[in-house]
Design a protein around this motif. Structure first.
Motif, mmCIF file in Angstrom:
data_model
loop_
_atom_site.group_PDB
_atom_site.id
_atom_site.type_symbol
_atom_site.label_atom_id
_atom_site.label_comp_id
_atom_site.label_asym_id
_atom_site.label_seq_id
_atom_site.Cartn_x
_atom_site.Cartn_y
_atom_site.Cartn_z
ATOM 1 N N ILE A 77 0.835 -1.205 0.000
ATOM 2 C CA ILE A 77 0.000 0.000 0.000
ATOM 3 C C ILE A 77 0.866 1.248 0.000
ATOM 4 C CG2 ILE A 77 -1.851 1.245 1.184
ATOM 5 C CD1 ILE A 77 -2.706 -1.563 0.357
ATOM 6 N N HIS A 78 0.464 2.195 -0.825
ATOM 7 C CA HIS A 78 1.092 3.516 -0.789
ATOM 8 C C HIS A 78 0.002 4.586 -0.741
ATOM 9 C CE1 HIS A 78 5.307 2.397 -1.477
ATOM 10 N NE2 HIS A 78 4.818 1.420 -2.216
ATOM 11 N N PHE A 79 0.163 5.531 0.160
ATOM 12 C CA PHE A 79 -0.641 6.751 0.248
ATOM 13 C C PHE A 79 -2.058 6.568 0.809
ATOM 14 C CE2 PHE A 79 2.369 7.441 -3.289
ATOM 15 C CZ PHE A 79 3.148 8.420 -2.685
ATOM 16 N N ASP A 80 -2.841 5.640 0.295
ATOM 17 C CA ASP A 80 -4.253 5.567 0.677
ATOM 18 C C ASP A 80 -4.460 4.544 1.799
ATOM 19 O OD1 ASP A 80 -7.017 5.457 0.860
ATOM 20 O OD2 ASP A 80 -7.319 5.582 -1.309
ATOM 21 N N TYR A 81 -4.611 5.037 3.022
ATOM 22 C CA TYR A 81 -4.780 4.150 4.178
ATOM 23 C C TYR A 81 -6.059 3.326 4.073
ATOM 24 C CZ TYR A 81 -8.419 7.130 6.248
ATOM 25 O OH TYR A 81 -9.578 7.812 6.501
ATOM 26 N N ARG A 82 -7.040 3.830 3.323
ATOM 27 C CA ARG A 82 -8.311 3.097 3.194
ATOM 28 C C ARG A 82 -8.110 1.787 2.423
ATOM 29 N NH1 ARG A 82 -11.327 8.164 0.632
ATOM 30 N NH2 ARG A 82 -9.321 8.070 -0.446
ATOM 31 N N LEU A 83 -7.189 1.784 1.468
ATOM 32 C CA LEU A 83 -6.895 0.541 0.755
ATOM 33 C C LEU A 83 -6.246 -0.477 1.673
ATOM 34 C CD1 LEU A 83 -5.524 1.960 -2.628
ATOM 35 C CD2 LEU A 83 -7.799 0.999 -2.174
ATOM 36 N N ALA A 84 -5.423 0.000 2.618
ATOM 37 C CA ALA A 84 -4.820 -0.907 3.595
ATOM 38 C C ALA A 84 -5.890 -1.516 4.489
ATOM 39 C CB ALA A 84 -3.799 -0.152 4.444
ATOM 40 N N ILE A 85 -6.812 -0.698 4.965
ATOM 41 C CA ILE A 85 -7.894 -1.183 5.822
ATOM 42 C C ILE A 85 -8.760 -2.181 5.071
ATOM 43 C CG2 ILE A 85 -10.027 -0.497 6.984
ATOM 44 C CD1 ILE A 85 -8.569 2.086 7.809
ATOM 45 N N SER A 86 -9.106 -1.850 3.833
ATOM 46 C CA SER A 86 -9.919 -2.757 3.022
ATOM 47 C C SER A 86 -9.218 -4.093 2.817
ATOM 48 C CB SER A 86 -10.219 -2.106 1.669
ATOM 49 O OG SER A 86 -10.866 -3.012 0.801
ATOM 50 N N SER A 87 -7.921 -4.055 2.558
ATOM 51 C CA SER A 87 -7.159 -5.286 2.333
ATOM 52 C C SER A 87 -7.105 -6.138 3.587
ATOM 53 C CB SER A 87 -5.738 -4.940 1.874
ATOM 54 O OG SER A 87 -5.758 -4.243 0.647
ATOM 55 N N ILE A 88 -6.890 -5.488 4.735
ATOM 56 C CA ILE A 88 -6.855 -6.225 6.007
ATOM 57 C C ILE A 88 -8.203 -6.869 6.275
ATOM 58 C CG2 ILE A 88 -6.625 -5.973 8.510
ATOM 59 C CD1 ILE A 88 -4.607 -3.684 7.907
ATOM 60 N N GLU A 89 -9.259 -6.131 6.052
ATOM 61 C CA GLU A 89 -10.601 -6.684 6.279
ATOM 62 C C GLU A 89 -10.942 -7.786 5.276
ATOM 63 O OE1 GLU A 89 -12.981 -3.147 6.164
ATOM 64 O OE2 GLU A 89 -12.691 -2.720 8.311
ATOM 65 N N SER A 90 -10.243 -7.814 4.155
ATOM 66 C CA SER A 90 -10.459 -8.865 3.154
ATOM 67 C C SER A 90 -9.559 -10.073 3.370
ATOM 68 C CB SER A 90 -10.244 -8.299 1.741
ATOM 69 O OG SER A 90 -11.235 -7.337 1.427
ATOM 70 N N GLY A 91 -8.743 -10.045 4.443
ATOM 71 C CA GLY A 91 -8.049 -11.262 4.846
ATOM 72 C C GLY A 91 -6.577 -11.361 4.540
ATOM 73 N N VAL A 92 -5.905 -10.266 4.116
ATOM 74 C CA VAL A 92 -4.462 -10.392 3.880
ATOM 75 C C VAL A 92 -3.755 -10.693 5.192
ATOM 76 C CG1 VAL A 92 -4.476 -8.869 1.874
ATOM 77 C CG2 VAL A 92 -4.014 -7.907 4.144
ATOM 78 N N SER A 93 -2.578 -11.298 5.086
ATOM 79 C CA SER A 93 -1.830 -11.716 6.277
ATOM 80 C C SER A 93 -0.907 -10.634 6.813
ATOM 81 C CB SER A 93 -1.007 -12.970 5.966
ATOM 82 O OG SER A 93 -1.868 -14.047 5.638
ATOM 83 N N ALA A 94 -0.639 -9.599 6.009
ATOM 84 C CA ALA A 94 0.221 -8.493 6.428
ATOM 85 C C ALA A 94 0.042 -7.354 5.441
ATOM 86 C CB ALA A 94 1.686 -8.919 6.482
ATOM 87 N N VAL A 95 0.487 -6.170 5.839
ATOM 88 C CA VAL A 95 0.498 -5.030 4.924
ATOM 89 C C VAL A 95 1.891 -4.433 4.900
ATOM 90 C CG1 VAL A 95 -1.945 -4.427 5.075
ATOM 91 C CG2 VAL A 95 -0.333 -3.477 6.740
ATOM 92 N N ARG A 96 2.266 -3.927 3.757
ATOM 93 C CA ARG A 96 3.517 -3.194 3.608
ATOM 94 C C ARG A 96 3.135 -1.746 3.384
ATOM 95 N NH1 ARG A 96 6.376 0.405 -0.039
ATOM 96 N NH2 ARG A 96 8.580 -0.138 -0.028
ATOM 97 N N ILE A 97 3.560 -0.884 4.286
ATOM 98 C CA ILE A 97 3.224 0.534 4.191
ATOM 99 C C ILE A 97 4.456 1.370 4.523
ATOM 100 C CG2 ILE A 97 0.792 0.196 4.811
ATOM 101 C CD1 ILE A 97 1.538 1.344 7.594
ATOM 102 N N ASN A 98 4.309 2.646 4.286
ATOM 103 C CA ASN A 98 5.249 3.646 4.754
ATOM 104 C C ASN A 98 4.402 4.668 5.515
ATOM 105 O OD1 ASN A 98 6.889 5.934 5.062
ATOM 106 N ND2 ASN A 98 8.063 5.449 3.217
ATOM 107 N N PRO A 99 4.422 4.619 6.846
ATOM 108 C CA PRO A 99 3.552 5.519 7.620
ATOM 109 C C PRO A 99 3.718 6.987 7.247
ATOM 110 C CG PRO A 99 4.532 3.886 9.060
ATOM 111 C CD PRO A 99 5.209 3.738 7.729
#
Length: 352
Positions: A77-99
């Motif tokens: 994920i880059h920039f859009d935190y909502r995509l990270a939240i959506s991905s987590i709620e859809s069952g991914v095992s981890a997220v890669r972000i830059n806070p």
């Protein structure tokens, strides 16, 4: 020793085996194509797959991909935190972000609350090409010290909001800077480290850069999970990563095919024979050293540590096995060697 986190069923850090990762290069919105590529990665030996979630269309495919994947999935994920939240709620095992590029403190807190609720780890990925402007002004360039300061600063943001399952990566396309950055990070924190040389290039140069950079770190005892970054088919990344782990002595459950560089004394097709044996034994998960030497002058002596091997001769060859007399081979040297390998392994080799 680093702390341990779990990406799905794969432990990272804390003394766990070094895991192999790769990243899909399909359009994530195309779920069937992405699933097919993940399955190919799995068949090649990949243990964690990362995929970009860069828009709403990609986010809508995450659940289907996660449900069909044989591997734990990391959402990039880059920039859009909502995509990270959506991905987590859809069952991914981890997220890669830059806070640092997620947004203000409120957005970071919202994302951290979601991370904690679902119990997924976060990889803080810092690259030389996306370093903060203030750090570039302070250090003048994306040097190792700047990369580590950035990564630890981002990790501190997550820790402040109660997220402690963190993996760090600090990648550049410069091999020496990458090695220095990881050495500095390893001496500065106990976060698990995802190692690799980014933007390494196509297979020819990318393999060299990755082998030097990743290999140096592995021999230092640094690294908990790894990716070989190559332009092209990601399956090649997995094969290269496994080869690097094998060459560094990290993994020993494989058939190590050694062969001489050849010279004017060479009496057999060393390259062709070694390639055939390598292809036939790549799937074997047992420790065995096979030597293919071009001549009988130095061959058996130079390969004395091998379990089995052949050396070329004038129209024939010599088969040698530990603890047994050498046997002259006339005819199909490959077939004789394969038979000996199968005898030692107790299983049939793959078809070429």
């Amino acid at each position: 020793m680093t702390r341990q986190v779990k990406v799905g069923n794969v432990p990272i850090g804390g003394g766990a085996p070094i895991s192999v990762q790769s990243m899909t290069n399909t359009d994530t919105a195309d779920a069937p194509a992405t699933i097919e590529q993940i399955k190919r990665l799995f068949d090649a030996g990949c243990e964690i797959a990362r995929m970009t979630v860069n828009n709403v269309q990609a986010a809508r495919s995450v659940r289907e991909i996660v449900d069909a994947s044989p591997l734990p999935i990391v959402a990039d994920i880059h920039f859009d935190y909502r995509l990270a939240i959506s991905s987590i709620e859809s069952g991914v095992s981890a997220v890669r972000i830059n806070p640092g590029n997620i947004g203000d403190e409120g957005r970071i807190k919202t994302l951290c609350d979601c991370v904690k609720a679902h119990g997924v780890p976060v990889r803080v990925g810092v690259n030389a090409g996306s370093l903060e402007k203030e750090l570039l002004r302070e250090y003048g360039r994306p040097c190792p010290e700047a990369l580590v300061k950035s990564a630890l600063g981002h990790a501190e943001i997550l820790e402040r909001h109660g997220v402690g399952d963190i993996v760090l990566s600090l990648k550049t396309s410069d091999v020496a800077d990458t090695v220095r950055a990881y050495r500095l990070a390893a001496s500065s924190c106990d976060y698990p480290l995802h190692i690799g040389v980014t933007e390494a290039g196509t297979c020819e140069m990318g393999l060299v850069k990755s082998a030097i950079g990743i290999g140096a770190l592995l021999l230092d005892g640094i690294g908990d999970t790894m990716r070989v970054s190559l332009s092209g088919d990601p399956v090649m990344e997995v094969k290269a990563a496994i080869d690097i782990l094998n060459a560094a002595g990290i993994r020993r459950d494989f058939v190590d095919v050694i062969s001489c560089p050849t010279c004017g004394r060479t009496g057999i097709d060393v390259e062709g024979l070694a390639t055939r044996v390598r292809n036939a034994t790549r799937h074997i998960k047992k420790p065995l050293k096979v030597a293919i030497m071009g001549c009988v002058v130095n061959g058996p002596g130079e390969a004395r540590e091998a379990d089995v091997g052949v050396a070329g001769g004038a129209g024939a060859g010599v088969l040698f096995m530990k603890g047994k007399p050498n046997v002259k081979i006339e005819g199909d040297i490959y077939a004789a060697l394969v038979k000996a390998i199968e005898e030692l392994l107790g299983e049939a080799l793959a078809n070429e």
